[in-house]
Design a protein around this motif. Structure first.
Motif, PDB file in Angstrom:
ATOM      1  N   TRP A  36       0.839  -1.197   0.000  1.00 17.12           N
ATOM      2  CA  TRP A  36       0.000   0.000   0.000  1.00 17.12           C
ATOM      3  C   TRP A  36       0.879   1.254   0.000  1.00 17.12           C
ATOM      4  N   ALA A  37       1.996   1.191   0.699  1.00 20.54           N
ATOM      5  CA  ALA A  37       2.905   2.340   0.776  1.00 20.54           C
ATOM      6  C   ALA A  37       3.596   2.624  -0.556  1.00 20.54           C
ATOM      7  N   ASP A  38       3.546   1.698  -1.516  1.00 22.88           N
ATOM      8  CA  ASP A  38       4.136   1.933  -2.831  1.00 22.88           C
ATOM      9  C   ASP A  38       3.294   2.876  -3.687  1.00 22.88           C
ATOM     10  N   HIS A  39       1.993   2.976  -3.406  1.00 24.49           N
ATOM     11  CA  HIS A  39       1.078   3.879  -4.125  1.00 24.49           C
ATOM     12  C   HIS A  39       0.962   3.558  -5.604  1.00 24.49           C
ATOM     13  N   ASP A  40       1.125   2.287  -5.983  1.00 24.28           N
ATOM     14  CA  ASP A  40       0.890   1.898  -7.366  1.00 24.28           C
ATOM     15  C   ASP A  40      -0.613   1.836  -7.631  1.00 24.28           C
ATOM     16  N   VAL A  41      -0.997   2.056  -8.886  1.00 16.52           N
ATOM     17  CA  VAL A  41      -2.403   1.974  -9.267  1.00 16.52           C
ATOM     18  C   VAL A  41      -2.544   1.019 -10.449  1.00 16.52           C
ATOM     19  N   TYR A  42      -3.707   0.369 -10.515  1.00 13.94           N
ATOM     20  CA  TYR A  42      -3.923  -0.659 -11.533  1.00 13.94           C
ATOM     21  C   TYR A  42      -5.407  -0.751 -11.838  1.00 13.94           C
ATOM     22  N   ARG A  43      -5.741  -0.860 -13.123  1.00 10.74           N
ATOM     23  CA  ARG A  43      -7.125  -1.079 -13.531  1.00 10.74           C
ATOM     24  C   ARG A  43      -7.233  -2.442 -14.203  1.00 10.74           C
ATOM     25  N   ARG A  44      -8.147  -3.246 -13.735  1.00 11.82           N
ATOM     26  CA  ARG A  44      -8.340  -4.570 -14.319  1.00 11.82           C
ATOM     27  C   ARG A  44      -8.908  -4.432 -15.732  1.00 11.82           C
ATOM     28  N   THR A  45      -8.200  -4.987 -16.705  1.00 11.39           N
ATOM     29  CA  THR A  45      -8.678  -4.965 -18.093  1.00 11.39           C
ATOM     30  C   THR A  45      -8.599  -6.365 -18.712  1.00 11.39           C
ATOM     31  N   HIS A  46      -7.405  -6.925 -18.751  1.00  9.86           N
ATOM     32  CA  HIS A  46      -7.225  -8.265 -19.298  1.00  9.86           C
ATOM     33  C   HIS A  46      -5.862  -8.778 -18.838  1.00  9.86           C
ATOM     34  N   GLY A  47      -5.660 -10.067 -19.002  1.00  7.93           N
ATOM     35  CA  GLY A  47      -4.379 -10.649 -18.605  1.00  7.93           C
ATOM     36  C   GLY A  47      -4.493 -12.146 -18.453  1.00  7.93           C
ATOM     37  N   ARG A  48      -3.508 -12.733 -17.772  1.00 11.92           N
ATOM     38  CA  ARG A  48      -3.489 -14.176 -17.555  1.00 11.92           C
ATOM     39  C   ARG A  48      -3.122 -14.444 -16.102  1.00 11.92           C
ATOM     40  N   LYS A  49      -3.684 -15.536 -15.579  1.00 10.96           N
ATOM     41  CA  LYS A  49      -3.371 -15.954 -14.213  1.00 10.96           C
ATOM     42  C   LYS A  49      -3.218 -17.466 -14.176  1.00 10.96           C
ATOM     43  N   ARG A  50      -2.363 -17.914 -13.275  1.00  7.72           N
ATOM     44  CA  ARG A  50      -2.166 -19.351 -13.067  1.00  7.72           C
ATOM     45  C   ARG A  50      -2.689 -19.728 -11.683  1.00  7.72           C
ATOM     46  N   TYR A  51      -3.383 -20.848 -11.651  1.00  4.65           N
ATOM     47  CA  TYR A  51      -3.983 -21.319 -10.410  1.00  4.65           C
ATOM     48  C   TYR A  51      -3.488 -22.725 -10.092  1.00  4.65           C
ATOM     49  N   ARG A  52      -3.574 -23.069  -8.827  1.00  2.00           N
ATOM     50  CA  ARG A  52      -3.248 -24.420  -8.365  1.00  2.00           C
ATOM     51  C   ARG A  52      -4.462 -24.915  -7.577  1.00  2.00           C
ATOM     52  N   HIS A  53      -5.390 -25.558  -8.299  1.00  2.00           N
ATOM     53  CA  HIS A  53      -6.667 -25.930  -7.694  1.00  2.00           C
ATOM     54  C   HIS A  53      -6.579 -27.292  -7.021  1.00  2.00           C
ATOM     55  N   GLY A  54      -7.206 -27.411  -5.868  1.00  2.00           N
ATOM     56  CA  GLY A  54      -7.111 -28.647  -5.099  1.00  2.00           C
ATOM     57  C   GLY A  54      -7.753 -29.844  -5.759  1.00  2.00           C
ATOM     58  N   LEU A  55      -8.727 -29.648  -6.648  1.00  2.00           N
ATOM     59  CA  LEU A  55      -9.420 -30.765  -7.291  1.00  2.00           C
ATOM     60  C   LEU A  55      -8.852 -31.134  -8.653  1.00  2.00           C
ATOM     61  N   VAL A  56      -8.482 -30.145  -9.468  1.00  2.00           N
ATOM     62  CA  VAL A  56      -8.105 -30.436 -10.853  1.00  2.00           C
ATOM     63  C   VAL A  56      -6.661 -30.074 -11.173  1.00  2.00           C
ATOM     64  N   GLY A  57      -5.934 -29.528 -10.223  1.00  2.00           N
ATOM     65  CA  GLY A  57      -4.527 -29.229 -10.453  1.00  2.00           C
ATOM     66  C   GLY A  57      -4.312 -27.845 -11.055  1.00  2.00           C
ATOM     67  N   GLU A  58      -3.235 -27.716 -11.857  1.00  2.00           N
ATOM     68  CA  GLU A  58      -2.831 -26.418 -12.376  1.00  2.00           C
ATOM     69  C   GLU A  58      -3.729 -25.972 -13.524  1.00  2.00           C
ATOM     70  N   LEU A  59      -4.070 -24.682 -13.497  1.00  2.00           N
ATOM     71  CA  LEU A  59      -4.884 -24.067 -14.544  1.00  2.00           C
ATOM     72  C   LEU A  59      -4.226 -22.765 -14.972  1.00  2.00           C
TER      73      LEU A  59
END
Length: 288
Positions: A215-238
């Motif tokens: 929070w002290a960095d004061h960066d700002v970001y607007r969600r528009t598009h991108g990619r994310k990686r998940y590690r789901h407990g039932l189906v594994g990596e997504l």
């Protein structure tokens, strides 16, 4: 009686000045002669074409009469991006009032129908402060069953920082978490009088040192598009993409839709997760 200084503006300007090196600003500097990180205030003033005294007042949060042309000049001097420039203007001229959340956090029927029509990918609607207002079954299967949580806990920032299961879901948790913090900073600039947002930031600052530091960095970001990686407990990596849309008449809401590469392992695993979330949809002849 003097007006209270604009603390948010002061801290933002200081953080942007500290990150800008003399070399990148085209300022000659002898090694070992600087005592501050980044640019000095007088250097920013010179680059912006304003007096040093004026810039010092601005950085101290004294902005009662600051003009758009001065803010534009400071934005150029600090090499702010478009989003940061918009944030600077919002901080310099903060809104006097804040619409009540109780009347503005409802999902209108048409938007709910759009969400309900998305059955093959996770999708959700976020409101102000990253409150989760609605989610389709696949989003609840991916993240958490939002409907089972107390209303106050249906918030992506609280979940990402304070819920161990959601925290473990992200392969790159620091990247996702920093995006959350920067999104909240952007909202805080647009809604400085929002008591719920202030309470959320205060709570997370007290409970999580990473949030407090970022929070002290004061960066700002607007969600528009991108990619994310998940590690789901039932189906594994997504690996999923995402696209974010705000209704033209309600910029405080965001419809977030995940995407998946056709034919990928992630698509196969997402179908497995959808089968777990929608067993009757996968096999319409199954017994209820």
């Amino acid at each position: 009686m003097a007006a209270s200084p604009n603390i948010a503006l002061r801290d933002f300007l200081r953080s942007r000045r500290a990150r800008l090196s003399p070399d990148s600003a085209g300022i000659e500097s002898s090694p070992g002669t600087r005592r501050v990180a980044g640019l000095r205030r007088e250097e920013v003033a010179r680059l912006a074409g304003v007096s040093v005294d004026y810039y010092i007042r601005l950085e101290r949060g004294r902005t009662a009469s600051v003009s758009a042309s001065v803010l534009d000049a400071v934005a150029r001097a600090l090499q702010l991006g478009e989003l940061e420039r918009d944030h600077l203007f919002a901080l310099a001229h903060p809104a006097r009032t804040c619409p009540a959340r109780s009347s503005g956090q409802q999902v209108r029927p048409g938007l709910q129908l759009v969400l309900d029509s998305l059955t093959e990918v996770p999708a959700l609607v976020l409101g102000r402060g990253l409150d989760v207002l609605a989610a389709n079954p696949l989003a609840r299967a991916l993240y958490v069953d939002f409907d089972s949580l107390p209303p106050r806990s249906r918030n992506m920032a609280r979940l990402v920082f304070l819920d161990p299961t959601v925290r473990e879901l992200y392969t790159d948790w620091p990247g996702a978490a920093r995006g959350i913090v920067a999104s909240l900073h952007l909202e805080a600039g647009r809604h400085p009088q929002d008591p719920d947002l202030a309470a959320l930031v205060g709570e997370l600052s007290l409970q999580d040192p990473d949030f407090r530091r970022w929070w002290a960095d004061h960066d700002v970001y607007r969600r528009t598009h991108g990619r994310k990686r998940y590690r789901h407990g039932l189906v594994g990596e997504l690996e999923l993409g995402y696209e974010a849309f705000s209704p033209a008449d309600d910029p405080d809401k965001t419809l977030g839709i995940s995407t998946v590469e056709p034919g990928s392992v992630s698509e196969q695993r997402l179908r497995l997760l959808a089968g777990w979330a929608h067993p009757l949809a996968v096999n319409p002849h199954a017994e209820p």
